[in-house]
Structure formats: C-alpha cells, structure tokens
Design an enzyme around this catalytic site. Structure first.
Site, PDB file in Angstrom:
ATOM      1  N   ALA A  66      56.670 116.660 -41.389  1.00  0.00           N
ATOM      2  CA  ALA A  66      56.132 116.443 -42.727  1.00  0.00           C
ATOM      3  C   ALA A  66      57.333 116.378 -43.667  1.00  0.00           C
ATOM      4  CB  ALA A  66      55.209 117.590 -43.095  1.00  0.00           C
ATOM      5  N   GLY A 110      55.421 118.054 -38.081  1.00  0.00           N
ATOM      6  CA  GLY A 110      54.329 117.089 -38.220  1.00  0.00           C
ATOM      7  C   GLY A 110      54.493 115.871 -37.325  1.00  0.00           C
ATOM      8  N   GLU A 113      53.163 116.907 -34.123  1.00  0.00           N
ATOM      9  CA  GLU A 113      51.717 117.041 -34.300  1.00  0.00           C
ATOM     10  C   GLU A 113      51.032 115.678 -34.335  1.00  0.00           C
ATOM     11  OE1 GLU A 113      52.623 119.630 -37.665  1.00  0.00           O
ATOM     12  OE2 GLU A 113      51.247 121.099 -36.820  1.00  0.00           O
ATOM     13  N   GLU A 133      58.811 124.672 -37.830  1.00  0.00           N
ATOM     14  CA  GLU A 133      58.361 125.106 -39.161  1.00  0.00           C
ATOM     15  C   GLU A 133      58.782 126.530 -39.486  1.00  0.00           C
ATOM     16  OE1 GLU A 133      56.508 123.429 -36.959  1.00  0.00           O
ATOM     17  OE2 GLU A 133      55.220 121.979 -37.979  1.00  0.00           O
TER      18      GLU A 133
HETATM   19  C1  HXC Z   1      62.223 115.001 -45.410  1.00  0.00           C
HETATM   20  C2  HXC Z   1      63.874 114.582 -43.873  1.00  0.00           C
HETATM   21  C3  HXC Z   1      63.161 115.282 -42.869  1.00  0.00           C
HETATM   22  C4  HXC Z   1      61.901 115.854 -43.230  1.00  0.00           C
HETATM   23  C5  HXC Z   1      65.015 114.557 -42.012  1.00  0.00           C
HETATM   24  N1  HXC Z   1      64.998 114.148 -43.299  1.00  0.00           N
HETATM   25  N2  HXC Z   1      63.898 115.255 -41.732  1.00  0.00           N
HETATM   26  N3  HXC Z   1      63.393 114.436 -45.124  1.00  0.00           N
HETATM   27  N4  HXC Z   1      61.500 115.680 -44.500  1.00  0.00           N
HETATM   28  N5  HXC Z   1      61.140 116.512 -42.339  1.00  0.00           N
HETATM   29  C6  HXC Z   1      66.032 113.380 -43.996  1.00  0.00           C
HETATM   30  C7  HXC Z   1      67.262 114.209 -44.280  1.00  0.00           C
HETATM   31  O1  HXC Z   1      67.080 114.997 -45.430  1.00  0.00           O
HETATM   32  C8  HXC Z   1      68.302 113.127 -44.454  1.00  0.00           C
HETATM   33  O2  HXC Z   1      68.152 112.565 -45.737  1.00  0.00           O
HETATM   34  C9  HXC Z   1      67.871 112.073 -43.447  1.00  0.00           C
HETATM   35  O3  HXC Z   1      66.489 112.319 -43.162  1.00  0.00           O
HETATM   36  C10 HXC Z   1      68.631 112.174 -42.133  1.00  0.00           C
HETATM   37  O4  HXC Z   1      68.515 113.495 -41.639  1.00  0.00           O
HETATM   38  P1  HXC Z   1      69.767 114.384 -41.205  1.00  0.00           P
HETATM   39  O5  HXC Z   1      69.341 115.798 -41.263  1.00  0.00           O
HETATM   40  O6  HXC Z   1      70.977 114.001 -41.983  1.00  0.00           O
HETATM   41  O7  HXC Z   1      69.958 113.911 -39.686  1.00  0.00           O
HETATM   42  P2  HXC Z   1      70.567 114.752 -38.487  1.00  0.00           P
HETATM   43  O8  HXC Z   1      71.760 115.559 -38.937  1.00  0.00           O
HETATM   44  O9  HXC Z   1      70.754 113.784 -37.369  1.00  0.00           O
HETATM   45  O10 HXC Z   1      69.431 115.799 -38.060  1.00  0.00           O
HETATM   46  C11 HXC Z   1      68.241 115.356 -37.555  1.00  0.00           C
HETATM   47  C12 HXC Z   1      67.181 116.515 -37.563  1.00  0.00           C
HETATM   48  C13 HXC Z   1      67.122 117.119 -38.990  1.00  0.00           C
HETATM   49  C14 HXC Z   1      67.598 117.581 -36.568  1.00  0.00           C
HETATM   50  C15 HXC Z   1      65.861 115.901 -37.146  1.00  0.00           C
HETATM   51  O11 HXC Z   1      66.932 116.045 -39.936  1.00  0.00           O
HETATM   52  C16 HXC Z   1      66.023 118.108 -39.187  1.00  0.00           C
HETATM   53  O12 HXC Z   1      66.104 119.239 -38.745  1.00  0.00           O
HETATM   54  N6  HXC Z   1      64.954 117.707 -39.896  1.00  0.00           N
HETATM   55  C17 HXC Z   1      63.894 118.593 -40.267  1.00  0.00           C
HETATM   56  C18 HXC Z   1      63.020 118.876 -39.086  1.00  0.00           C
HETATM   57  C19 HXC Z   1      61.883 119.797 -39.469  1.00  0.00           C
HETATM   58  O13 HXC Z   1      62.109 120.939 -39.903  1.00  0.00           O
HETATM   59  N7  HXC Z   1      60.653 119.330 -39.364  1.00  0.00           N
HETATM   60  C20 HXC Z   1      59.480 120.097 -39.702  1.00  0.00           C
HETATM   61  C21 HXC Z   1      59.120 119.832 -41.122  1.00  0.00           C
HETATM   62  S1  HXC Z   1      57.768 120.850 -41.632  1.00  0.00           S
HETATM   63  P3  HXC Z   1      69.396 112.390 -46.737  1.00  0.00           P
HETATM   64  O14 HXC Z   1      68.762 111.903 -48.012  1.00  0.00           O
HETATM   65  O15 HXC Z   1      70.048 113.715 -46.827  1.00  0.00           O
HETATM   66  O16 HXC Z   1      70.251 111.369 -46.046  1.00  0.00           O
HETATM   67  C22 HXC Z   1      56.402 120.145 -40.948  1.00  0.00           C
HETATM   68  C23 HXC Z   1      55.065 120.788 -41.113  1.00  0.00           C
HETATM   69  C24 HXC Z   1      54.978 121.642 -42.236  1.00  0.00           C
HETATM   70  O17 HXC Z   1      56.464 119.148 -40.353  1.00  0.00           O
HETATM   71  C25 HXC Z   1      53.765 122.476 -42.245  1.00  0.00           C
HETATM   72  C26 HXC Z   1      53.901 123.612 -43.217  1.00  0.00           C
HETATM   73  C27 HXC Z   1      53.176 123.507 -44.527  1.00  0.00           C
END
Ligand code: HXC
Length: 259
Positions: A66, A110, A113, A133
């Site tokens: 998400a 997400g 999911e 998360e």
């Molecule tokens: C918004 C995201 C994102 C996300 C990545 N990006 N994941 N933006 N939401 N979930 C964006 C980054 O901010 C970055 O933007 C660009 O995508 C590239 O990501 P990087 O982090 O620079 O890439 P990398 O170093 O290769 O790492 C990849 C990754 C990492 C390991 C996948 O991006 C990551 O950990 N992402 C988050 C994963 C996560 O936590 N997902 C769960 C979300 S919560 P910029 O602008 O900086 O270039 C969820 C449910 C929530 O899904 C339910 C609770 C209410």
C-alpha cells in the site's frame, strides 16, 4: 477507458492488467484501487473475456505495498470512517471469473495481499514476498494475516508477519503460496499460457470451479461437499456439459456455448 495508474490490454479472451507506477514500485494507492476495481468489473462483465492476468510494470516490483506516502499523515479516524482497504475486499468478492497474479518482483504488504487475492500466483525467480507492515508500526490490512496463514500455515505466516522478512520465490513455492516459479523472462509467457488454457475451458465450469475452491476456506467439510455436489449437479444441466461429454465420446474438440 483510459487509466493513469494501470494499463489494460486484451489478448484474445485474456485481459492483462498491469500496475503502472514503476517510480513508486507500483505501490497501491486509492487511485490504483479505483482503476483496478473498474478494470476487473469490466473484465467480469465482458462475455468475450475469460481469464485475467495481473502483473507489475518494470522489472523490480509487482507491488511494494500500500502507498506509505498516502497513509503516513492520514488521521486514524479517516482510516476508520473511509473503511480504508475495504474496497479491495469488495473488488475481490465481486470478480467471479478467474484471474492470475504474475508476480515479477517485490510483492510486499498490500502487494503480497493483492497477489493472494488472485486465484493463483505464478512467480518469477525474482519474486519476493513479505508482510513487512510490522516495521511501520501496523499490521496487514488487506487480508495478509488471514490469506497468508491459510496459504502457508501458522508457522511461516507468523514468521513473516512478526519478523517482516521477505521470502524468495523458491521458499514461496515450497510453502504453497505460489503454484509455479519460472525464469524471470518467461513469466508473462507462462502466465499467458495458463490464462489461455483457462480461457479455453467452458466458462460456467471455470466460474464454478473457482467458487468451489474458494468455498473451502469459508466452510466446514460437510457443507463444502454439499455445495460442491449441488453445483456439480447444476452444471450437468448446461449445454456445455452435453457438448463436453459428446465431444469426448466423438473424439473431437468441444465447441463451448458458455451456457
Ligand atoms: C510508497 C514506495 C513504496 C510504498 C517503495 N516506494 N515502496 N512508495 N509506498 N509501499 C517508493 C520509494 O519511496 C522510492 O520512491 C521508490 O519507490 C523506490 O523505492 P526504494 O526504496 O528506493 O527501492 P529499493 O531501495 O530498491 O527498495 C525496495 C523495497 C523498499 C525493499 C521494496 O522500497 C521497501 O521496503 N518498500 C516498502 C515496503 C513495505 O513496507 N510495504 C508495506 C507497505 S504497508 P522515491 O520517491 O524515494 O524514489 C502495506 C499495508 C498497510 O502494504 C496496512 C496498514 C494500514
């Protein structure tokens, strides 16, 4: 229909939906949900379309979760009042035709999911699955704690949800989360082959098979068996059952009517 966050292509009877925010690793925001809901509803309503494939644009991600930037400053009351994430459930429940997730990279939070909402997952060797998360101070919100546990069992679901670690495609296949793992460059070919095989099946039977497997997660064995028997009996009244069995006996290809 023009979309901004996804692309939709039809190839014969297969609809291919591609999440298209590669700059954000295809993170799922409200706009993506709206477009995906519309695209899947249109697919479901279109008699010429029999199976869908959903994948992510770019080489890196199916969907990295998400959209954290959308959620970061949102007040808790808004999450509750909007019933944030409920739309994903509604979308999944409404889609009666089969759809496959072709996971080409990160499928986190997400993203994992969404892949699990599909009827099955085909993964590239580059795929990485996880429910991270907890590292954001929350928990899965789009079904991860429930679908992952049903798919891989308590031990691995707890491991993934509590540590937030990722599992690779081989581990995901061993755990039963994905049905097939293929070399990265063969992912879409393999997904299209599977989708075309499904699209070549009698469509009511495809919908019934999907409904029955899904029912196994919702009910007791005896209720599920009854549901199965009744739908089997209903299918025997279709033109496609008559055609399918006649074609077998006559050693020829069946010509499905879709009813
Ligand atoms: C918004 C995201 C994102 C996300 C990545 N990006 N994941 N933006 N939401 N979930 C964006 C980054 O901010 C970055 O933007 C660009 O995508 C590239 O990501 P990087 O982090 O620079 O890439 P990398 O170093 O290769 O790492 C990849 C990754 C990492 C390991 C996948 O991006 C990551 O950990 N992402 C988050 C994963 C996560 O936590 N997902 C769960 C979300 S919560 P910029 O602008 O900086 O270039 C969820 C449910 C929530 O899904 C339910 C609770 C209410």
């Amino acid at each position: 229909m023009a979309y901004e966050n996804i692309t939709v292509d039809t190839k014969g009877a297969v609809t291919v939906v591609t999440l298209n925010r590669p700059q954000a690793l295809n993170a799922l925001n409200t706009a993506v949900l709206g477009e995906l809901t519309e695209a899947l509803a249109a697919f479901d309503a279109d008699d010429s379309q029999r199976c869908a494939v959903i994948t992510g644009s770019g080489d890196k991600a199916f969907a990295a979760g998400a959209d954290i930037k959308e959620m970061a400053d949102k007040p808790a009351a808004d999450f509750y009042l909007e019933d944030f994430f409920a739309g994903w459930n509604a979308m999944t429940a409404k889609t009666r035709k089969p759809w496959i997730a072709a996971v080409n990279g990160f499928a986190l939070g997400g993203g994992c999911e969404l892949a699990m909402m599909a009827d099955f997952i085909i993964a590239s060797e580059n795929a990485r699955f996880g429910q991270p998360e907890i590292k954001l101070g929350v928990a899965p919100g789009m079904g991860g704690s429930q679908r992952l546990t049903r798919a891989v069992g308590k031990a691995k679901a707890m491991d993934l949800c509590l540590t937030g670690r990722m599992m690779d495609a081989a581990e995901a296949e061993r755990a039963g989360l994905v049905s097939r793992v293929v070399p990265h460059e063969e992912l879409m070919d393999e997904a299209m082959k599977a989708a075309e095989a499904i699209a070549g099946m009698p469509p009511m039977a495809a919908m019934v098979n999907k409904e029955l497997v899904d029912a196994a997660f919702e009910t007791t064995l005896s209720q599920g068996m009854l549901h199965e028997r009744r739908l089997f009996q209903i299918l025997t009244a279709t033109e496609d059952k008559a055609e399918g069995m006649k074609a077998f006996v006559e050693k020829r290809e069946a010509n499905w009517k879709g009813r």
